[in-house]
Design an enzyme around this catalytic site. Structure first.
Site, mmCIF file in Angstrom:
data_model
loop_
_atom_site.group_PDB
_atom_site.id
_atom_site.type_symbol
_atom_site.label_atom_id
_atom_site.label_comp_id
_atom_site.label_asym_id
_atom_site.label_seq_id
_atom_site.Cartn_x
_atom_site.Cartn_y
_atom_site.Cartn_z
ATOM 1 N N LYS A 22 0.848 -1.211 0.000
ATOM 2 C CA LYS A 22 0.000 0.000 0.000
ATOM 3 C C LYS A 22 0.873 1.247 0.000
ATOM 4 C CE LYS A 22 -1.847 1.477 4.110
ATOM 5 N NZ LYS A 22 -1.639 2.886 4.448
ATOM 6 N N ASN A 23 1.892 1.255 0.899
ATOM 7 C CA ASN A 23 2.675 2.480 1.103
ATOM 8 C C ASN A 23 3.767 2.691 0.060
ATOM 9 O OD1 ASN A 23 0.994 3.083 3.174
ATOM 10 N ND2 ASN A 23 2.386 2.380 4.786
ATOM 11 N N ARG A 92 -4.280 10.808 4.978
ATOM 12 C CA ARG A 92 -2.988 11.386 5.356
ATOM 13 C C ARG A 92 -1.996 11.293 4.200
ATOM 14 N NH1 ARG A 92 0.929 13.878 8.691
ATOM 15 N NH2 ARG A 92 2.930 13.045 8.013
ATOM 16 N N CYS A 116 -5.204 10.607 11.790
ATOM 17 C CA CYS A 116 -6.059 9.454 12.099
ATOM 18 C C CYS A 116 -5.890 9.204 13.595
ATOM 19 C CB CYS A 116 -5.695 8.238 11.262
ATOM 20 S SG CYS A 116 -4.006 7.736 11.436
ATOM 21 N N ARG A 121 -0.101 13.658 13.507
ATOM 22 C CA ARG A 121 0.423 13.603 12.146
ATOM 23 C C ARG A 121 0.804 14.991 11.615
ATOM 24 N NH1 ARG A 121 -1.213 8.513 10.318
ATOM 25 N NH2 ARG A 121 0.687 8.520 9.068
ATOM 26 N N PRO A 122 1.677 15.713 12.280
ATOM 27 C CA PRO A 122 2.084 17.050 11.799
ATOM 28 C C PRO A 122 2.779 16.967 10.436
ATOM 29 C CG PRO A 122 3.560 16.287 13.517
ATOM 30 C CD PRO A 122 2.446 15.294 13.460
ATOM 31 N N ILE A 123 2.918 18.105 9.758
ATOM 32 C CA ILE A 123 3.638 18.113 8.467
ATOM 33 C C ILE A 123 4.777 19.134 8.484
ATOM 34 C CG2 ILE A 123 1.664 17.258 7.128
ATOM 35 C CD1 ILE A 123 1.285 20.165 6.115
ATOM 36 N N ASP A 124 5.228 19.487 9.694
ATOM 37 C CA ASP A 124 6.314 20.488 9.807
ATOM 38 C C ASP A 124 7.587 20.065 9.101
ATOM 39 O OD1 ASP A 124 6.203 18.519 11.946
ATOM 40 O OD2 ASP A 124 8.023 19.481 12.688
ATOM 41 N N LEU A 125 7.884 18.761 9.102
ATOM 42 C CA LEU A 125 9.119 18.292 8.444
ATOM 43 C C LEU A 125 9.011 18.462 6.921
ATOM 44 C CD1 LEU A 125 9.801 15.053 10.529
ATOM 45 C CD2 LEU A 125 11.025 17.225 10.690
ATOM 46 N N ASP A 303 4.116 -0.274 12.328
ATOM 47 C CA ASP A 303 2.883 -0.836 11.764
ATOM 48 C C ASP A 303 2.686 -2.296 12.150
ATOM 49 O OD1 ASP A 303 3.135 1.085 8.666
ATOM 50 O OD2 ASP A 303 2.464 1.621 10.675
ATOM 51 N N ARG A 396 -9.001 -0.403 4.525
ATOM 52 C CA ARG A 396 -8.066 0.636 4.060
ATOM 53 C C ARG A 396 -6.733 0.013 3.665
ATOM 54 N NH1 ARG A 396 -6.472 4.760 8.106
ATOM 55 N NH2 ARG A 396 -4.938 5.031 6.473
HETATM 56 C C1 EPZ Z 1 4.331 6.518 6.908
HETATM 57 O O1 EPZ Z 1 3.600 7.552 7.539
HETATM 58 C C2 EPZ Z 1 3.340 5.388 6.671
HETATM 59 N N1 EPZ Z 1 2.255 5.870 5.819
HETATM 60 C C3 EPZ Z 1 2.783 4.913 8.012
HETATM 61 O O2 EPZ Z 1 1.927 3.806 7.753
HETATM 62 C C4 EPZ Z 1 3.935 4.447 8.884
HETATM 63 O O3 EPZ Z 1 3.426 4.062 10.147
HETATM 64 C C5 EPZ Z 1 4.937 5.591 9.063
HETATM 65 O O4 EPZ Z 1 5.386 6.039 7.758
HETATM 66 C C6 EPZ Z 1 6.167 5.185 9.852
HETATM 67 O O5 EPZ Z 1 6.791 4.105 9.222
HETATM 68 C C7 EPZ Z 1 2.457 6.005 4.480
HETATM 69 O O6 EPZ Z 1 3.530 5.763 3.960
HETATM 70 C C8 EPZ Z 1 1.282 6.468 3.691
HETATM 71 P P1 EPZ Z 1 6.416 9.565 9.341
HETATM 72 P P2 EPZ Z 1 4.250 9.007 7.708
HETATM 73 O O7 EPZ Z 1 6.377 10.894 8.686
HETATM 74 O O8 EPZ Z 1 5.200 9.290 6.614
HETATM 75 C C9 EPZ Z 1 6.475 12.560 12.922
HETATM 76 C C10 EPZ Z 1 -0.061 2.619 7.826
HETATM 77 O O9 EPZ Z 1 -0.635 2.021 8.731
HETATM 78 N N2 EPZ Z 1 6.383 13.618 11.890
HETATM 79 O O10 EPZ Z 1 7.548 8.640 9.050
HETATM 80 O O11 EPZ Z 1 3.142 9.955 7.941
HETATM 81 C C11 EPZ Z 1 5.214 11.715 12.996
HETATM 82 O O12 EPZ Z 1 4.248 12.340 13.822
HETATM 83 C C12 EPZ Z 1 0.534 3.974 8.070
HETATM 84 O O13 EPZ Z 1 0.106 2.171 6.655
HETATM 85 C C13 EPZ Z 1 6.532 14.940 12.284
HETATM 86 O O14 EPZ Z 1 6.717 15.235 13.465
HETATM 87 O O15 EPZ Z 1 5.077 8.810 9.042
HETATM 88 C C14 EPZ Z 1 5.726 10.428 13.572
HETATM 89 O O16 EPZ Z 1 5.851 10.595 14.978
HETATM 90 C C15 EPZ Z 1 0.289 4.441 9.485
HETATM 91 N N3 EPZ Z 1 6.452 15.912 11.341
HETATM 92 C C16 EPZ Z 1 7.140 10.295 12.995
HETATM 93 O O17 EPZ Z 1 7.494 11.618 12.538
HETATM 94 C C17 EPZ Z 1 6.241 15.622 10.013
HETATM 95 O O18 EPZ Z 1 6.204 16.558 9.186
HETATM 96 C C18 EPZ Z 1 7.221 9.353 11.814
HETATM 97 O O19 EPZ Z 1 6.259 9.788 10.908
HETATM 98 C C19 EPZ Z 1 6.092 14.277 9.641
HETATM 99 C C20 EPZ Z 1 6.174 13.295 10.590
#
Ligand code: EPZ
Length: 416
Positions: A22-23, A92, A116, A121-125, A303, A396
Site C-alpha cells: 500500500k505504502n 494522510r 487518524c 500527524r504534523p507536516i512540519d518536516l 505498523d 483501508r
Molecule cells: C508513513 O507515515 C506510513 N504511511 C505509516 O503507515 C507508517 O506508520 C509511518 O510512515 C512510519 O513508518 C504512508 O507511507 C502512507 P512519518 P508518515 O512521517 O510518513 C512525525 C499505515 O498504517 N512527523 O515517518 O506519515 C510523525 O508524527 C501507516 O500504513 C513529524 O513530526 O510517518 C511520527 O511521529 C500508518 N512531522 C514520525 O514523525 C512531520 O512533518 C514518523 O512519521 C512528519 C512526521
C-alpha cells in the site's frame, strides 16, 4: 458501516498470499503526475487508501484503467488545479501529492492532510524541507500553499526521520534540473522501491546510508513497474500464524524485508522456514515473552506493533512494548483487555503484557487499520464470537482480508 463477525479457535491450514505494498503503490500513483505518458503499475492492491488517492487525481483530470492488480495511469490531461480539499483531508498519504503537483504546476494548495487515531500527524518536516529547497510555503487557516521559486535549492537535512516527507522531496527533486541532497532520509523498502521507479523514469538517484543525492530531469518518462509486496501485510499474517498456533505459509512476499520481526520470532522460540518469496510458520505451542520497541527501518516497524502486542498476550511471561513513533498507538490494548488480555499501561507509549492469557469473544471497535487487523487475529484466537465494528478501517490496508482468511479455514463474515 460494516462489521466483521468471527467464531474463534478454528484450526487454520494452508497458504495466505500477500498483495502489493500500500505504502509504495500510493507514492507511485503520485509519481505518475511527473511523467508524460501512461504509467503502468502491477501488484497494486485494491484497497480504500488507493481508491482515495485515485479519486483525487481523477477529479483533476487524470485517467485510470484498473483490472485486478494492474493499474494504468494517464496524467496528460491533468489540469493545473488544487486537489479537492475534502478528498485530501480524508487521507494522510495525500501529502505526497504536493511534491509532484508543485514540480508540474509550480504551485499547489492543500488543507492539512487527514490525521487518524494514531496521532496528530504534523507536516512540519515536509514544510521545512520544501523551504530548504527554496520553495515558498505560506500557512493560512488550515490551508498550506507551496510555490516554487527560482531560488537555488539548499540541502534538505531532516531533524527527524519521516517516510512521506522523504518521499515528497524525492518526488519533487526528481523533476528538478539542479542536484538535490537529502540527509537523514527514511530508507524503508517502500522508499527504496519509489527510488527504483523514479530511476527507471530517468532521475539519477544515489543512496548512501541515510543520504540521498538526486539529479532530476524535466523529461521524466512513463514507466512500467511491479510494486513490491506489502511487508506489513506479510508480517501481520506471520504473527497471525504464530498467535493462533497454526502451520501457515505466507506467500508472494519477501522475508528479507521482515528481518526485525524474524529476529524477535527466533528469540521467542517461534519456528519458521523462509524461502525466496515465502515464509512458513511452524506452530509452536509455547513461545517466550520479549520486549519490543518500535523504530524507523530497519528497526521494529510501528505498523507491526499492534499485531505484536497481541502475540505477546499469548507468550509465556511478561513482555514490554514501547511505541516510539506515534503518540496514540496503544489503543488496541484496551480492546484486548475487554477480551481478557492482561495489560498494564506504564505511560501513553508503553505497556506491560503478561501471558499466556485465554481470550474471550467481545464486541470491539477497530481504531486504525493496523489495530483493526490485530483485533481480527484476536477474534481467531478467542473462545466464542467476536464482533469488530468499522470493517472499512481494515479495508483501508488489507484487500479482501476475510476471503483470504476463510481460505485457510477461519470462520469470519462481514455484515453491514
Ligand atoms: C508513513 O507515515 C506510513 N504511511 C505509516 O503507515 C507508517 O506508520 C509511518 O510512515 C512510519 O513508518 C504512508 O507511507 C502512507 P512519518 P508518515 O512521517 O510518513 C512525525 C499505515 O498504517 N512527523 O515517518 O506519515 C510523525 O508524527 C501507516 O500504513 C513529524 O513530526 O510517518 C511520527 O511521529 C500508518 N512531522 C514520525 O514523525 C512531520 O512533518 C514518523 O512519521 C512528519 C512526521
Amino acid at each position: 458501516m460494516s462489521k466483521f463477525i468471527i467464531e474463534g479457535q478454528k484450526p487454520l491450514v494452508g497458504e495466505i498470499p500477500v498483495y502489493g505494498a500500500k505504502n509504495a503503490a500510493i507514492k507511485m500513483i503520485a509519481a505518475s503526475v511527473l511523467v508524460s505518458g501512461v504509467t503502468i503499475l502491477d501488484n497494486v492492491p485494491d484497497i480504500l487508501d488507493i481508491q482515495k488517492i485515485i479519486a483525487i487525481l481523477e477529479k483533476m483530470g487524470a485517467k485510470f484503467q484498473r483490472s485486478s492488480h494492474h493499474l494504468e495511469i494517464d496524467t496528460r490531461a491533468l489540469k493545473a488545479s488544487n486537489p479537492d480539499p475534502t478528498l485530501v483531508a480524508a487521507i494522510r498519504a495525500s501529502i505526497v501529492l504536493v511534491g509532484p503537483l508543485l514540480a508540474r504546476f509550480g504551485t499547489v494548495s492543500i488543507p492539512h492532510p487527514g490525521g487518524c487515531t494514531i496521532g496528530s500527524r504534523p507536516i512540519d518536516l515536509h514544510i521545512k524541507a520544501f523551504r530548504d529547497l527554496g520553495v515558498e510555503v505560506t500557512e493560512g487557516k488550515n490551508i498550506y500553499t507551496f510555490r516554487a521559486t527560482h531560488q537555488a535549492p539548499g540541502p534538505v537535512v531532516f531533524s527527524n526521520i519521516s517516510v512521506t516527507a522523504t518521499e515528497n522531496i524525492l518526488l519533487f527533486a526528481s523533476a528538478q534540473e539542479e542536484k538535490i541532497t537529502i540527509k537523514n532520509a527514511a530508507i524503508e523498502p517502500e522508499v527504496l522501491d519509489l527510488i527504483v521507479f523514479l530511476s527507471q523514469a530517468g532521475a539519477k538517484i544515489a543512496v548512501q546510508d541515510r543520504t540521498i543525492k538526486i539529479e532530476g530531469t524535466k523529461n521524466l518518462k512513463a514507466v512500467k513497474h511491479r510494486v513490491i509486496p506489502d511487508r506489513i501485510e506479510a508480517g501481520t499474517f506471520a504473527i497471525l500464524a504464530a498467535a493462533t498456533k497454526n502451520d501457515l505459509k505466507i506467500t508472494q512476499m519477501n522475508p528479507k524485508q521482515l528481518t526485525a520481526l524474524l529476529e524477535k520470532f527466533s528469540q521467542m522460540g517461534i519456528a519458521f522456514k523462509q524461502g525466496e518469496d515465502f515464509l512458513e510458520i511452524k506452530s509452536s505451542e509455547h513461545f517466550s515473552s520479549i520486549n519490543i520497541s518500535t523504530a524507523e527501518y530497519p528497526g521494529f516497524p510501528t505498523d507491526l506493533q499492534s499485531p505484536m502486542g497481541l502475540l505477546l498476550s499469548q507468550a509465556q511471561g511478561q513482555s514490554r512494548i514501547k511505541e516510539n513513533l506515534f503518540e496514540h498507538r496503544l489503543g488496541y490494548l484496551k480492546e484486548l483487555q475487554k477480551m481478557g488480555g492482561n495489560v498494564r499501561f506504564l505511560n501513553p507509549q508503553e505497556a506491560e503484557i503478561s501471558g499466556p492469557t485465554p481470550l474471550y469473544g467481545a464486541r470491539l471497535e477497530s481504531l486504525d487499520l493496523r489495530a483493526g487487523a490485530t483485533l481480527l487475529i484476536a477474534g481467531l484466537i478467542a473462545q466464542g464470537r467476536t464482533e469488530i465494528k468499522h470493517a472499512e478501517n481494515i479495508d483501508r490496508g488489507y484487500e479482501k482480508i476475510e476471503e483470504r482468511l476463510r481460505a485457510v479455514g477461519a470462520r469470519i463474515k462481514r455484515v453491514s
